[in-house]
Design a protein around this motif. Sequence first.
Motif, mmCIF file in Angstrom:
data_model
loop_
_atom_site.group_PDB
_atom_site.id
_atom_site.type_symbol
_atom_site.label_atom_id
_atom_site.label_comp_id
_atom_site.label_asym_id
_atom_site.label_seq_id
_atom_site.Cartn_x
_atom_site.Cartn_y
_atom_site.Cartn_z
ATOM 1 N N GLN A 55 -0.271 6.893 3.428
ATOM 2 C CA GLN A 55 -0.027 5.842 2.442
ATOM 3 C C GLN A 55 -1.329 5.181 2.062
ATOM 4 O O GLN A 55 -2.257 5.069 2.851
ATOM 5 C CB GLN A 55 0.906 4.795 3.049
ATOM 6 C CG GLN A 55 2.171 5.458 3.550
ATOM 7 C CD GLN A 55 3.350 4.544 3.571
ATOM 8 O OE1 GLN A 55 3.255 3.425 4.031
ATOM 9 N NE2 GLN A 55 4.458 5.023 3.052
ATOM 10 N N LYS A 56 -1.391 4.770 0.802
ATOM 11 C CA LYS A 56 -2.537 3.961 0.400
ATOM 12 C C LYS A 56 -1.998 2.672 -0.212
ATOM 13 O O LYS A 56 -0.867 2.636 -0.702
ATOM 14 C CB LYS A 56 -3.430 4.732 -0.567
ATOM 15 C CG LYS A 56 -2.822 5.010 -1.920
ATOM 16 C CD LYS A 56 -3.803 5.751 -2.814
ATOM 17 C CE LYS A 56 -3.123 6.104 -4.125
ATOM 18 N NZ LYS A 56 -3.841 7.084 -4.913
ATOM 19 N N SER A 57 -2.825 1.651 -0.184
ATOM 20 C CA SER A 57 -2.385 0.370 -0.718
ATOM 21 C C SER A 57 -2.572 0.351 -2.221
ATOM 22 O O SER A 57 -3.562 0.840 -2.751
ATOM 23 C CB SER A 57 -3.184 -0.764 -0.096
ATOM 24 O OG SER A 57 -2.892 -0.805 1.270
ATOM 25 N N PHE A 58 -1.589 -0.184 -2.890
ATOM 26 C CA PHE A 58 -1.657 -0.340 -4.339
ATOM 27 C C PHE A 58 -1.212 -1.772 -4.586
ATOM 28 O O PHE A 58 -0.020 -2.069 -4.660
ATOM 29 C CB PHE A 58 -0.720 0.675 -5.009
ATOM 30 C CG PHE A 58 -0.782 0.677 -6.501
ATOM 31 C CD1 PHE A 58 -1.877 1.215 -7.177
ATOM 32 C CD2 PHE A 58 0.269 0.151 -7.239
ATOM 33 C CE1 PHE A 58 -1.918 1.211 -8.548
ATOM 34 C CE2 PHE A 58 0.231 0.152 -8.622
ATOM 35 C CZ PHE A 58 -0.863 0.686 -9.274
ATOM 36 N N GLY A 59 -2.206 -2.695 -4.646
ATOM 37 C CA GLY A 59 -1.858 -4.120 -4.660
ATOM 38 C C GLY A 59 -1.115 -4.421 -3.370
ATOM 39 O O GLY A 59 -1.521 -3.961 -2.292
ATOM 40 N N PRO A 60 0.028 -5.108 -3.452
ATOM 41 C CA PRO A 60 0.787 -5.442 -2.241
ATOM 42 C C PRO A 60 1.652 -4.282 -1.745
ATOM 43 O O PRO A 60 2.277 -4.372 -0.706
ATOM 44 C CB PRO A 60 1.670 -6.606 -2.693
ATOM 45 C CG PRO A 60 1.836 -6.398 -4.159
ATOM 46 C CD PRO A 60 0.604 -5.717 -4.663
#
Length: 262
Positions: free
Chosen positions: A111-116
């Motif tokens: 998983q990568k962060s995309f904003g929150p």
Amino acid sequence: MSTDIKPLIQMKNIEKHFGRVIALAGVSVDIFPGECHCLLGDNGAGKSTFIKTMSGVHKPTHGEILFDGVPMQFADPRDAITAGIATVHQHLAMIPLMSVSRNFFMGNEPQKSFGPFKVFDHAHANEVTMTEMRKMGINLRGPDQAVGTLSGGERQTVAIARAVHFGAKVLILDEPTSALGVRQTANVLATIDKVRKQGVAVVFITHNVRHAMAVGDRFTVLNRGKTLGTATRGEVSPEELQDLMAGGQELATLEGSLGGTV
Ligand SMILES: Nc1ncnc2c1ncn2[C@@H]1O[C@H](COP(=O)(O)OP(=O)(O)OP(=O)(O)O)[C@@H](O)[C@H]1O
Ligand SMILES: [Mg+2]
């Protein structure tokens, strides 16, 4: 086998009873890193019961299991997987319409962060999948290729590569070649060879003496829940293995009654 290598798993005098059925009547086997250990036996010999005991599905009725020299009791298969014991079944847990990449990462999504938000990291997953499959000798058309378009042998290879990528130290293969044709079998045997050379211990269950002979370092034959021990490559001929599987006595009787060689 060199003596400074320590066994990863020691199965000591394992018994497994199901009510009055004695599936395993005291079987001892050591599994070493980097070996392909073949477990042979006829239908009902106790092969699946034995590996299920090794992988936390069943608790032994008697006997002891050591992992890395330490006595262990897995509460369930999850515990065994966390310790590095992975099982690849003949009927694989894969979704045919989903891509190879999605299947590869099923349950372990990067998983990568995309904003929150956390989102599935496609680019990373695709890259890892292509690389890992290439290492196993399979050139995918692309990471989006659906698993359903792969051959049976290639699917087995995806499952094996996935288990190894996510940290398997012991890879248990329950009859991976029994439903495959000659070329597909050769692919799977080549995959086993690659994985073993990376230091993974492979436990290869098969009915087929030729498949076992093609890749096996050591051979344990089960017969009605018992074994006469483990033979090393070169110590035993295919005919002897076949004989042990059938139970020498019964085969001799059959031979006698047919007046020739079976
Ligand atoms: N859950 C169970 N309950 C009762 N008996 C069982 C159970 N599992 C296995 N057995 C019995 O234990 C014996 C060994 O079975 P097992 O499935 O381990 O054999 P196998 O060597 O894997 O055979 P196959 O080659 O057909 O897969 C058989 O007599 C079987 O009927
Ligand atoms: Mg079985």
